[in-house]
Design a protein around this motif. Sequence first.
Motif, PDB file in Angstrom:
ATOM      1  N   ASP A  83       0.817  -1.212   0.000  1.00  0.00           N
ATOM      2  CA  ASP A  83       0.000   0.000   0.000  1.00  0.00           C
ATOM      3  C   ASP A  83       0.851   1.263   0.000  1.00  0.00           C
ATOM      4  N   ARG A  84       0.336   2.260  -0.706  1.00  0.00           N
ATOM      5  CA  ARG A  84       0.949   3.582  -0.625  1.00  0.00           C
ATOM      6  C   ARG A  84       0.526   4.205   0.701  1.00  0.00           C
ATOM      7  N   ALA A  85       1.342   5.137   1.186  1.00  0.00           N
ATOM      8  CA  ALA A  85       0.954   5.834   2.417  1.00  0.00           C
ATOM      9  C   ALA A  85       1.282   7.309   2.262  1.00  0.00           C
ATOM     10  N   PHE A  86       0.466   8.126   2.906  1.00  0.00           N
ATOM     11  CA  PHE A  86       0.654   9.573   2.838  1.00  0.00           C
ATOM     12  C   PHE A  86       0.440  10.136   4.235  1.00  0.00           C
ATOM     13  N   ARG A 131      -4.386  11.040  -5.482  1.00  0.00           N
ATOM     14  CA  ARG A 131      -3.436  10.533  -6.480  1.00  0.00           C
ATOM     15  C   ARG A 131      -3.968   9.274  -7.172  1.00  0.00           C
ATOM     16  N   GLU A 133      -6.155   7.077  -6.269  1.00  0.00           N
ATOM     17  CA  GLU A 133      -6.578   5.888  -5.536  1.00  0.00           C
ATOM     18  C   GLU A 133      -7.393   6.290  -4.321  1.00  0.00           C
ATOM     19  N   ASP A 162      -5.316  -1.674  -0.480  1.00  0.00           N
ATOM     20  CA  ASP A 162      -4.987  -3.018  -0.989  1.00  0.00           C
ATOM     21  C   ASP A 162      -4.930  -4.081   0.107  1.00  0.00           C
TER      22      ASP A 162
END
Lengths: 476, 369
Positions: A83-86, A131, A133, A162
């Motif tokens: 997973d992306r993280a912000f 972004r 997603e 995800d």
Amino acid sequence: MAKATTSIRRQLILMVATVLIVINVVALWSAHIYANRAAKESYDRLLYGSALQMAENINILDSQFFIDLPVSAFETLALSTSDRAFYSIMNGQYQVLTGYKDLPNIPFTQLLQQSSEKEKFIPIYYEAMYRGETVRFVALGKRLLEADSVNDVFIIVGQTLDARRAAATEISQMALQFVTLFFFITLLLLLFVIWRVLQPLQAIKQAITERSPQELSPLEANVPSEIAPLLKSINYFMAQLDNTLSRLKRFTAEAAHQIRTPLAGLNSQAQNALDETDEVLRQKQLQHILESSNVLTNTVNQLLSRATLTHRYQSHPFSPVSLDHVTKETCRELVVWALEQQVEIEYLGDIQVTINGDEFALKQMLQNIIENAIKYSPKGSVVEVELMVMDELSETSVVLQIRDQGIGVPDQDKEHIFEYFYRSPDNFASGSGIGLSIAKEVAEHHDARFHLKDNQPTGLIVEVIFPQRKGLSYES
Amino acid sequence: MKVSYVLGLCLILVSRMVFADAVQQTTYITFPSLNKPPKYQEDVLAIYGAINHQAISPLFKAYQEKYPNVAIHYTESNTRHLYEQFISQPNVRPDVMLSPAMDLQFKLANDGYALAYDSPELSNVPKDSHWRNELFGFTYEPIVTALNSDILAGEALPLSREQLLNLIRSKNHLLDDKIGLFDIQQSGLGYLAWAYDGQQSRSYGRLLEAFGTHQARLYTDTSSMLNALLKGQIFIAYNLVGAYSYQWSQKYAWIKTIMPTDYTTIIMRTAFIPRDAQQPTLAKRFIDLLLSPEGQHILANQSGITPISTKVKGPYSRDELSKLPHGIFRPIPLGLELLIQTDDAKKQLIYHEWDNAMFTVPNDSSALP
């Protein structure tokens, strides 16, 4: 033949399968909901944990924010490997101190509210597109205290979905596997149970198929109480069938005998007539042949009429019949023949009665009874036919009586008189011996009671009592 | 200084353009397609990389042998500069981005600049060497210390950071201005390695202090640091990329390369295809080659860079690397942990510490024991 409705087995299997499918679908659906919630909660906790660790390392010194984010906060996020993280850390004026500067949908109003209430900060979860997603965010406030001022910072951490989806799918798939297994095991067990329950029916069928067509003795089988009535009915039916069959056999044998004897008589009388030289005697013998032939004709007619009646019972529905009219008509038809026998017929009664019944059959009944009465009446006597209404025990019935003045029937013969071809040993009159039995059958077919009584001083009373029921009406 | 000026001139000759700022040298090299003359319009694969073009060119050659109609335009620069260029020039993005600065590469991928590609060759490489099928690690390189053995004067080679500190202390003023470091504010790789040291080791603070006291020189890339070492401008070079250092050690016996025995940081060079690549198909083929046994074999044998695959044999394979003296290998994880290295606040803290140590003139030598 009756059309077979859907088999019990198929119905049971269908119902069981439907119920099972419904249960399993509900189970799967709940598992799916549970899986999503479980995945959501566990990953929300990770997100919250990460935000807490970040918050832990934000301090203030001389109105300067001092942010030293720990690796562990990011290692917590990295547990969802794909997973992306912000993240973003902001001061009370929504200026980004570090992290992503363009995070969407930050719940400033709620944060501000929590900030102004001076209560403990509670995490706010929300989802937003970022972004390209869908990202799940947690927003958390932290109060930084200095001697003379209070500053709040806001920590926003988000992660794509995800890992959540994967976890939810995994739980759902496990549930699916379990439910599938459960479904098939239950289905197998239920199929076995159905087979077991329907086994007695199969056994009865087997027992019946294996029998020879002549065997009509009761079936012996151990069956559950629910099936027992069926077995009882089958056995009752078989007993009936056995009874009917033996009666038919006897009837056939008797009929053959009854026809053969007059035929043999005819034969020898005709032979005698051929050999006879005396013209007067031959005339007499020919007369005998004629009489025998009449008797035979009569017998055959009776047999035929009985066959006709049997057929009618099955095929003709009842219709309203005027009983008094039929009775009078029959008397009128027979009066000439009676006078030849030097017997008078007297019709008594002035009521009009309508019943539900079969006119042809009723006429046959009357004919047989009256003919019988005439046959056994001495010359010069009267046969009385009476139709009357009788009130008895609050039940109104219509009574038909045919009274003769013959020798009557001794009591020991009364019960046999309705048997086919029964002839009293002292009876010398000509007759087929089935007239009364046909009459009785007709009466019973109309639910009427059939009685034999003694007439005074001598003679027989045949009494047919039609009970009150729907369709019966009369007027005096 | 003159030598480096001459070197700079040479670079001007090789490249079409050199930034005026000497710190951000960018080299453009074209590898024309093998079809001569090109029968039809040739395709161009644009690659940005921080890998020495001599090291990467065998791989380009192998690629062009497979796809002879493709010309490769390679832009070589420093990691941070490549990153900044990528961000600031959205219209001229490459088809493939290669860099050892894992944090910067990861940040780009995390921010959604990378194209997802499910390469069939991923099965050849370890599972933790790629992230989300977007960022692909293709090398496995130790961060090393190199030193000129002349400084030892008979003393034992310092194998760990602790021993290195002892050496610096014992040599004291001999090492003033003689220690080479990456300028962490200019080099992405330098920052990554230094920040990772900060997470790993207790000796970090003392190292920084020692470097500061001795007025360490700062470099933006490995080659210039090794050049300085070779010429005796510096004696110790800390946190170098192993591949180049080992090559120099082989050529020049007095340059020793050490994998610190307390722990050895391992970095991966990573590659990704930008979402707005002009030639995504060509780029995907390049990634396939990079991760394939063939590409990995070229790295281990011709490029002199240790590949990520454990199966490949060769003088620079992982097998051979682990035979050299080394500490615990600490690979920098390719994951969200890297986000901390890109955090602005964290960066300011580290820069602040660094500046305090480097640019404060020591009042006297008594600061050292």
